[in-house]
Scaffold this active site. Structure first.
Site, mmCIF file in Angstrom:
data_model
loop_
_atom_site.group_PDB
_atom_site.id
_atom_site.type_symbol
_atom_site.label_atom_id
_atom_site.label_comp_id
_atom_site.label_asym_id
_atom_site.label_seq_id
_atom_site.Cartn_x
_atom_site.Cartn_y
_atom_site.Cartn_z
ATOM 1 N N GLU A 38 66.126 39.643 87.072
ATOM 2 C CA GLU A 38 64.923 40.585 87.497
ATOM 3 C C GLU A 38 65.257 42.125 87.707
ATOM 4 O O GLU A 38 66.271 42.267 88.399
ATOM 5 C CB GLU A 38 64.374 39.794 88.510
ATOM 6 N N HIS A 39 64.704 42.788 86.852
ATOM 7 C CA HIS A 39 64.780 44.415 86.823
ATOM 8 C C HIS A 39 65.973 44.794 86.151
ATOM 9 O O HIS A 39 66.467 45.646 86.440
ATOM 10 C CB HIS A 39 64.580 44.626 88.225
ATOM 11 N N SER A 72 36.221 41.507 74.996
ATOM 12 C CA SER A 72 37.180 40.639 75.798
ATOM 13 C C SER A 72 36.391 39.488 76.532
ATOM 14 O O SER A 72 35.293 39.964 77.075
ATOM 15 C CB SER A 72 38.006 41.217 76.832
ATOM 16 N N SER A 147 52.847 38.456 83.026
ATOM 17 C CA SER A 147 52.648 39.257 81.929
ATOM 18 C C SER A 147 51.481 39.119 80.874
ATOM 19 O O SER A 147 51.695 38.945 79.587
ATOM 20 C CB SER A 147 53.944 39.048 80.925
ATOM 21 N N SER A 149 49.675 41.500 80.250
ATOM 22 C CA SER A 149 49.635 42.761 79.537
ATOM 23 C C SER A 149 50.231 42.586 78.201
ATOM 24 O O SER A 149 49.915 43.018 77.002
ATOM 25 C CB SER A 149 49.991 43.757 80.255
ATOM 26 N N ASP A 193 59.091 41.619 78.923
ATOM 27 C CA ASP A 193 57.841 40.997 78.708
ATOM 28 C C ASP A 193 57.389 40.820 77.438
ATOM 29 O O ASP A 193 56.929 39.643 76.839
ATOM 30 C CB ASP A 193 56.840 41.333 79.676
HETATM 31 C C1 GLA Z 1 57.936 43.676 84.814
HETATM 32 C C2 GLA Z 1 58.361 44.637 83.571
HETATM 33 C C3 GLA Z 1 59.510 44.134 83.078
HETATM 34 C C4 GLA Z 1 60.487 43.572 83.896
HETATM 35 C C5 GLA Z 1 60.216 43.059 85.157
HETATM 36 C C6 GLA Z 1 61.087 42.832 86.348
HETATM 37 O O1 GLA Z 1 57.481 42.298 84.232
HETATM 38 O O2 GLA Z 1 57.312 44.534 82.630
HETATM 39 O O3 GLA Z 1 59.989 44.803 81.781
HETATM 40 O O4 GLA Z 1 61.264 44.962 84.498
HETATM 41 O O5 GLA Z 1 59.074 43.523 85.706
HETATM 42 O O6 GLA Z 1 62.328 42.155 85.642
#
Ligand code: GLA
Length: 405
Positions: A38-39, A72, A147, A149, A193
């Site tokens: 994550e991140h 949508s 996600s 988006s 994502d």
């Molecule tokens: C969001 C961002 C990703 C990633 C995560 C954390 O989902 O869109 O690119 O950085 O946070 O892991």
């Protein structure tokens, strides 16, 4: 037939109602959870997402007049109509400002900036994309860190790829989608994502090296092993654009500069003590660096467990990842901590927040036999704490973006 394919006739019918014509096809792209990593994606590190069975469907047809029409099923506000040659990213723009700031285009609501951004990114890349009519339906929960988006961006990119016979690979579509989100919508997200939405396959987690974008499909047959991966949507809406994500990202980049490396991915666990000593005057930076270095290593450990067929052994690594995100990266919240603590106390093998943080969802790895008990314990703990009831469902590793018909 999957749930996604079941929804396709309804999406085609909605397209006919909105646009009075047949769509040329129906495409799907999924939401995702991230198993670990994550991140790390904007630190050139490793990630390991898997696609959810929840998808965004797009019914689409090309247009010859340079007009982009977007509708949508899940958003109010009718059809958004834009001229593709009037799409321009506005520095610092948020999706809300799509209309006013872009050459008098019709008011959009926030969601339309994502598909509009994809068209812009494709044209910016010199791809021969013209206008289109698009209708979307989605079962990906929004604002839940799953996600939605990226699903919307990637399904748009895939539909246009087919409508205009561009022949682009899934990873290229993912990069175009990320470009749309970074430069057009104005969210400084990494590549995880969009790659998950474009490249995941059913029954697998996707091990992605975000430095060179090499990836490997790692078999992740939870059901076959008597395991379940639960998603706990805390119903706390997160907002990536709110500055905290960008702050973390800037902090990591500052940390890398201070340590003289290209990205924090280049600091190994063995080098961490020296790196932390070097940053002794900046405790906040130390914490960010510690999270990234240990998290990247946890991805490698998870991979090693899965490759050795020791799926249950990833549980403690997930929980350790949560502690690191909570204590060092400081992006958890009460509800996420409650979900993780309650699930592990009730017998889960491991649990962690997933995605950007500040709300959204947690994942819980659990023995199939314990899934109901653990889910109930989390729901009861939320009620006792006076939180909105969480939505709990199973994450079955599902297919990435594809054409349905
Ligand atoms: C969001 C961002 C990703 C990633 C995560 C954390 O989902 O869109 O690119 O950085 O946070 O892991």
């Amino acid at each position: 037939m999957t749930d996604t394919e079941h929804g396709a006739p309804r999406t085609a019918a909605a397209f006919r109602t909105v646009y009075g014509a047949q769509p040329h096809g129906i495409w799907a792209a999924p939401g995702r959870v991230n198993l670990i990593g994550e991140h790390t994606d904007y630190n050139d590190g490793f990630v390991m997402p898997l696609a959810l069975p929840h998808t965004t469907l797009a019914a689409a047809a090309p247009r010859t007049d340079g007009v982009l029409r977007l509708h949508s099923g899940g958003a109010d506000g009718g059809v958004v109509e834009l001229r593709i040659d009037a799409l321009h990213p506005v520095p610092g723009s948020a999706s809300e400002t799509l209309s006013a700031s872009r050459g008098g285009a019709q008011r959009s609501g926030g969601w339309a900036a994502y598909p509009a951004g994809v068209v812009w990114a494709m044209r910016e890349a010199g791809l021969p994309v013209g206008g289109a009519d698009l209708h979307y339906d989605s079962t990906v929960p929004t604002g839940a860190g799953l996600s939605s988006s990226a699903a919307l961006e990637v399904v748009t990119a895939l539909a246009l790829n087919d409508l205009y016979a561009l022949g682009l690979e899934p990873q290229r579509l993912a990069r175009l989608a990320q470009r749309a989100e970074n430069a057009f919508v104005g969210v400084p997200c990494g590549i995880m994502d969009q790659t998950a939405a474009a490249c995941c396959t059913a029954g697998h987690a996707l091990f992605l090296d975000t430095r060179d974008l090499t990836h490997r499909q790692v078999p992740f047959d939870l059901a076959g092993e008597g395991l379940r991966l639960l998603v706990v949507d805390t119903r706390v809406k997160h907002e990536l654009g709110d500055g905290a994500y960008a702050e973390r990202r800037a902090g990591c980049e500052r940390g890398a500069r201070a340590l003289g490396v290209r990205a924090l991915r280049d600091v190994s666990p063995a080098q961490l003590p020296d790196a932390l000593a070097h940053l002794a005057d900046e405790p906040q930076l130390q914490a960010l660096v510690r999270h990234i270095v240990t998290e990247n290593h946890r991805v490698e450990e998870v991979i090693a467990c899965l490759d050795a067929g020791r799926t249950r052994a990833i549980g403690p690594l997930l929980t350790a990842g949560h502690a690191s995100l909570r204590d060092d990266f400081a992006i958890s919240c009460r509800e996420l901590d409650l979900a993780v603590d309650t699930a592990t106390a009730a017998g889960a093998l491991g649990a962690r927040m997933t995605g950007g943080g500040f709300g959204g969802s947690a994942i819980v790895l659990v023995e199939e036999a314990d899934a109901a008990t653990v889910g109930k314990a989390v729901t009861e703990a939320f009620a006792a704490a006076g939180h909105t009831a969480p939505r709990i469902f199973e994450a079955v590793p599902s297919a990435g973006a594809h054409r349905i018909e």
